[in-house]
Design a protein around this motif. Sequence first.
Motif, PDB file in Angstrom:
ATOM      1  N   GLU A   1       0.849  -1.191   0.000  1.00  0.00           N
ATOM      2  CA  GLU A   1       0.000   0.000   0.000  1.00  0.00           C
ATOM      3  C   GLU A   1       0.886   1.242   0.000  1.00  0.00           C
ATOM      4  OE1 GLU A   1      -2.656  -0.172   3.287  1.00  0.00           O
ATOM      5  OE2 GLU A   1      -3.301  -2.237   2.867  1.00  0.00           O
ATOM      6  N   ILE A   2       0.564   2.184  -0.864  1.00  0.00           N
ATOM      7  CA  ILE A   2       1.318   3.432  -0.959  1.00  0.00           C
ATOM      8  C   ILE A   2       0.350   4.585  -0.737  1.00  0.00           C
ATOM      9  CG2 ILE A   2       2.817   4.857  -2.389  1.00  0.00           C
ATOM     10  CD1 ILE A   2       3.473   2.347  -4.011  1.00  0.00           C
ATOM     11  N   GLY A   3       0.572   5.336   0.313  1.00  0.00           N
ATOM     12  CA  GLY A   3      -0.267   6.495   0.607  1.00  0.00           C
ATOM     13  C   GLY A   3       0.374   7.774   0.096  1.00  0.00           C
ATOM     14  N   ILE A   4      -0.430   8.648  -0.484  1.00  0.00           N
ATOM     15  CA  ILE A   4       0.061   9.903  -1.064  1.00  0.00           C
ATOM     16  C   ILE A   4      -0.594  11.068  -0.334  1.00  0.00           C
ATOM     17  CG2 ILE A   4       0.212  11.293  -3.170  1.00  0.00           C
ATOM     18  CD1 ILE A   4       0.099   8.675  -4.749  1.00  0.00           C
ATOM     19  N   ALA A   5       0.208  12.054   0.050  1.00  0.00           N
ATOM     20  CA  ALA A   5      -0.305  13.224   0.766  1.00  0.00           C
ATOM     21  C   ALA A   5      -1.227  14.031  -0.149  1.00  0.00           C
ATOM     22  CB  ALA A   5       0.849  14.088   1.245  1.00  0.00           C
TER      23      ALA A   5
ATOM     24  N   GLN B   1       5.553 -11.130 -10.781  1.00  0.00           N
ATOM     25  CA  GLN B   1       4.276 -10.648 -11.315  1.00  0.00           C
ATOM     26  C   GLN B   1       3.627  -9.724 -10.296  1.00  0.00           C
ATOM     27  OE1 GLN B   1       2.861 -14.712 -11.597  1.00  0.00           O
ATOM     28  NE2 GLN B   1       2.593 -14.515 -13.812  1.00  0.00           N
ATOM     29  N   TRP B   2       3.107  -8.594 -10.767  1.00  0.00           N
ATOM     30  CA  TRP B   2       2.384  -7.695  -9.875  1.00  0.00           C
ATOM     31  C   TRP B   2       1.436  -6.806 -10.662  1.00  0.00           C
ATOM     32  CZ3 TRP B   2       3.268  -2.689 -11.217  1.00  0.00           C
ATOM     33  CH2 TRP B   2       4.501  -2.356 -11.774  1.00  0.00           C
ATOM     34  N   VAL B   3       0.436  -6.306  -9.963  1.00  0.00           N
ATOM     35  CA  VAL B   3      -0.540  -5.407 -10.566  1.00  0.00           C
ATOM     36  C   VAL B   3      -0.778  -4.257  -9.604  1.00  0.00           C
ATOM     37  CG1 VAL B   3      -2.466  -6.749  -9.633  1.00  0.00           C
ATOM     38  CG2 VAL B   3      -2.858  -5.204 -11.553  1.00  0.00           C
ATOM     39  N   ALA B   4      -0.897  -3.039 -10.149  1.00  0.00           N
ATOM     40  CA  ALA B   4      -1.084  -1.843  -9.337  1.00  0.00           C
ATOM     41  C   ALA B   4      -2.344  -1.100  -9.764  1.00  0.00           C
ATOM     42  CB  ALA B   4       0.128  -0.917  -9.455  1.00  0.00           C
ATOM     43  N   VAL B   5      -3.132  -0.656  -8.772  1.00  0.00           N
ATOM     44  CA  VAL B   5      -4.344   0.116  -9.039  1.00  0.00           C
ATOM     45  C   VAL B   5      -4.429   1.247  -8.022  1.00  0.00           C
ATOM     46  CG1 VAL B   5      -5.544  -1.937  -9.887  1.00  0.00           C
ATOM     47  CG2 VAL B   5      -5.840  -1.229  -7.509  1.00  0.00           C
ATOM     48  N   THR B   6      -5.259   2.235  -8.294  1.00  0.00           N
ATOM     49  CA  THR B   6      -5.544   3.284  -7.320  1.00  0.00           C
ATOM     50  C   THR B   6      -6.959   3.096  -6.788  1.00  0.00           C
ATOM     51  OG1 THR B   6      -6.380   4.807  -9.015  1.00  0.00           O
ATOM     52  CG2 THR B   6      -4.040   4.946  -8.452  1.00  0.00           C
ATOM     53  N   HIS B   7      -7.179   3.589  -5.583  1.00  0.00           N
ATOM     54  CA  HIS B   7      -8.506   3.540  -4.972  1.00  0.00           C
ATOM     55  C   HIS B   7      -9.034   4.957  -4.766  1.00  0.00           C
ATOM     56  CE1 HIS B   7      -9.050  -0.746  -3.107  1.00  0.00           C
ATOM     57  NE2 HIS B   7      -8.892  -0.754  -4.423  1.00  0.00           N
ATOM     58  N   LYS B   8     -10.342   5.101  -4.846  1.00  0.00           N
ATOM     59  CA  LYS B   8     -10.995   6.396  -4.713  1.00  0.00           C
ATOM     60  C   LYS B   8     -12.010   6.406  -3.567  1.00  0.00           C
ATOM     61  CE  LYS B   8     -14.613   5.075  -8.006  1.00  0.00           C
ATOM     62  NZ  LYS B   8     -15.307   5.401  -9.279  1.00  0.00           N
ATOM     63  N   ASP B   9     -11.954   5.393  -2.703  1.00  0.00           N
ATOM     64  CA  ASP B   9     -12.958   5.278  -1.650  1.00  0.00           C
ATOM     65  C   ASP B   9     -12.674   6.156  -0.439  1.00  0.00           C
ATOM     66  OD1 ASP B   9     -10.734   3.610  -1.288  1.00  0.00           O
ATOM     67  OD2 ASP B   9     -11.790   2.415   0.209  1.00  0.00           O
ATOM     68  N   THR B  10     -11.542   6.868  -0.434  1.00  0.00           N
ATOM     69  CA  THR B  10     -11.226   7.794   0.653  1.00  0.00           C
ATOM     70  C   THR B  10     -10.887   9.155   0.059  1.00  0.00           C
ATOM     71  OG1 THR B  10      -8.857   7.246   0.639  1.00  0.00           O
ATOM     72  CG2 THR B  10     -10.287   5.917   2.050  1.00  0.00           C
TER      73      THR B  10
ATOM     74  N   ASN C   1      -8.124  10.723   0.329  1.00  0.00           N
ATOM     75  CA  ASN C   1      -6.757  10.710  -0.182  1.00  0.00           C
ATOM     76  C   ASN C   1      -6.553   9.538  -1.144  1.00  0.00           C
ATOM     77  OD1 ASN C   1      -6.329  12.815   1.595  1.00  0.00           O
ATOM     78  ND2 ASN C   1      -5.392  11.514   3.164  1.00  0.00           N
ATOM     79  N   MET C   2      -5.963   9.837  -2.296  1.00  0.00           N
ATOM     80  CA  MET C   2      -5.674   8.780  -3.258  1.00  0.00           C
ATOM     81  C   MET C   2      -4.564   7.879  -2.704  1.00  0.00           C
ATOM     82  SD  MET C   2      -4.388   9.084  -7.220  1.00  0.00           S
ATOM     83  CE  MET C   2      -2.795   9.751  -6.750  1.00  0.00           C
ATOM     84  N   HIS C   3      -4.715   6.586  -2.907  1.00  0.00           N
ATOM     85  CA  HIS C   3      -3.689   5.649  -2.494  1.00  0.00           C
ATOM     86  C   HIS C   3      -3.589   4.512  -3.509  1.00  0.00           C
ATOM     87  CE1 HIS C   3      -7.537   4.578  -0.631  1.00  0.00           C
ATOM     88  NE2 HIS C   3      -7.146   3.306  -0.665  1.00  0.00           N
ATOM     89  N   ILE C   4      -2.431   3.886  -3.542  1.00  0.00           N
ATOM     90  CA  ILE C   4      -2.130   2.841  -4.519  1.00  0.00           C
ATOM     91  C   ILE C   4      -2.071   1.488  -3.823  1.00  0.00           C
ATOM     92  CG2 ILE C   4      -0.461   2.038  -6.231  1.00  0.00           C
ATOM     93  CD1 ILE C   4       0.546   4.932  -6.419  1.00  0.00           C
TER      94      ILE C   4
END
Length: 334
Positions: free
Chosen positions: A63-67, A96-105, A107-110
């Motif tokens: 999980e990557i949190g962005i200010a 193997q890996w996959v990255a997405v962003t979430h919009k449920d909060t 602050n955007m986070h990956i």
Amino acid sequence: MIGKCKAIAHGSTALDYIFREGKLGQHLVSNHLYGTTPKEICGEMKMVSDYNTRCRNKFLRIEIGIAPKDEKRLSLESVRNLASNFTRQMGLENHQWVAVTHKDTDNMHIHIIANRISLYGEVYDTTFVSNRAARVAEELSRKYGMTIAKEVKTDRKHQKEKSNPTREQTKKEVRQICYALLDKYRGTGITGHSMFLYELNKNGITIERMKNKQGKIYGLKFSYAGQSFKASEIGREFGYRSLQKNFELTNNEELKKPHHTAQEPTERKELHATGYQLVPPSRSSISRDNDTPQVQNPIGAVTDTIVSAADEVVEKLGDLITPTTQGNDYAEAV
């Protein structure tokens, strides 16, 4: 920016979560994967991870949190590059890996789900992996001029101190009083413990036991000058379980003097049930079967003073302490 990483076993569940409708923002980028749905991605990862039958936690959840202030100046391409650089710094080029962003909060986070088993059958080392993720996040934040989580935490601490200077000053006073009295009575047994509590109360500091919904004691709270503090705020020596240990006698000969009766297991059980005790377990049950002049002689003016002080402490502190011995036990302990 802040980064977290943990090895998990439920890869399919984690993939379903990050792609859940209502949470998913953008499907950023994938590495060594062709599928676009959770089922397809999990199937491809399983084909690789099945080659290793000994590893249990075959997936990594990152999980990557962005200010908020950094989010405003990041484009979609910048976020994709950030996810790719993060996994590269973590050493996942051959995984193997996959990255997405979430919009449920707000602050955007990956979110990144990675296969812990590489394309060459190697198992990714997860020793201190969470610390590694935090370090990578800090390095990338410095490189791209983003907010550093460690500095934000430090700033908040200073802001908290500035926002309520009265509370911080009161805490310092409580800490000074508590440590001064602890140093004065440390290792002096029941007598020192009683006098420690007595002098705390004399200085205006009260201690309360904190209980959960089940009625079990889980900590202590110190109150002074209209302010309350958890024991951890005062110092590690003042915790619910650690405070009493500071007063245990250090002289081995003194510890060997009391002769325990056959009723000791029952009495110890009662001590455990009452929670925080005034008397350490090693001194809570003293035999009267083998009384000697050495034990009986000291009962005099000094004993009366100590017993009176202990009784006064108990009376003032109320529910904090529940004595489990009678006056004779105090005398014998002395």
